[in-house]
Write a protein that holds these residues in place. Structure first.
Motif, PDB file in Angstrom:
ATOM      1  N   CYS A  54       0.825  -1.213   0.000  1.00  0.00           N
ATOM      2  CA  CYS A  54       0.000   0.000   0.000  1.00  0.00           C
ATOM      3  C   CYS A  54       0.862   1.267   0.000  1.00  0.00           C
ATOM      4  CB  CYS A  54      -0.976  -0.006   1.171  1.00  0.00           C
ATOM      5  SG  CYS A  54      -0.211   0.014   2.788  1.00  0.00           S
ATOM      6  N   TRP A  76      -0.545   9.475  -5.841  1.00  0.00           N
ATOM      7  CA  TRP A  76      -0.830   8.525  -4.768  1.00  0.00           C
ATOM      8  C   TRP A  76      -1.451   9.257  -3.579  1.00  0.00           C
ATOM      9  CZ3 TRP A  76       1.065   7.926   0.242  1.00  0.00           C
ATOM     10  CH2 TRP A  76       0.796   6.700   0.860  1.00  0.00           C
ATOM     11  N   SER A  79      -5.021  10.223  -4.329  1.00  0.00           N
ATOM     12  CA  SER A  79      -5.937   9.074  -4.309  1.00  0.00           C
ATOM     13  C   SER A  79      -6.309   8.667  -2.890  1.00  0.00           C
ATOM     14  CB  SER A  79      -5.328   7.894  -5.054  1.00  0.00           C
ATOM     15  OG  SER A  79      -4.284   7.302  -4.311  1.00  0.00           O
ATOM     16  N   HIS A  80      -5.550   9.119  -1.905  1.00  0.00           N
ATOM     17  CA  HIS A  80      -5.828   8.767  -0.507  1.00  0.00           C
ATOM     18  C   HIS A  80      -6.509   9.890   0.273  1.00  0.00           C
ATOM     19  CE1 HIS A  80      -3.124   5.499  -1.516  1.00  0.00           C
ATOM     20  NE2 HIS A  80      -3.607   4.869  -0.458  1.00  0.00           N
ATOM     21  N   GLU A  82      -9.487  11.953   1.718  1.00  0.00           N
ATOM     22  CA  GLU A  82     -10.844  11.619   2.126  1.00  0.00           C
ATOM     23  C   GLU A  82     -11.742  12.823   1.847  1.00  0.00           C
ATOM     24  OE1 GLU A  82     -11.186  10.261   6.109  1.00  0.00           O
ATOM     25  OE2 GLU A  82      -9.811   8.597   5.797  1.00  0.00           O
TER      26      GLU A  82
END
Length: 85
Positions: A54, A76, A79-80, A82
């Protein structure tokens, strides 16, 4: 009398050579330590993420060292994110 030397012809670039736009600029490749500092994580946390698959995508160099493209790290991170509630 000096010997006549033929004019030097310009060397052609190899057809398989990468152009400047295709090859990564060294400052665009980050080390593991630079990524850990950017993410404010320890090296052991990074190693745990790699083991769990991950971690951010990386490039393995011929000497087996890891490097990270700055653009891939930014994607990356994005994409994480929230969504706010």
């Amino acid at each position: 009398m000096p010997a006549h030397r033929p004019a030097r012809l310009p060397q052609r670039e190899s057809s398989n050579a990468l152009s400047a736009a295709e090859s990564p600029v060294p400052e665009d490749l980050l080390t593991v330590d630079e990524v850990c500092a950017r993410l404010r994580i320890t090296r052991s946390t990074f190693n745990d993420w790699r083991a769990k698959r991950c971690a951010p995508p990386c490039v393995r160099l011929p000497n087996r060292q890891l490097r990270f493209r700055r653009s891939a790290l930014e994607r990356w991170l994005a994409s994480h994110e929230e969504a706010s509630a």
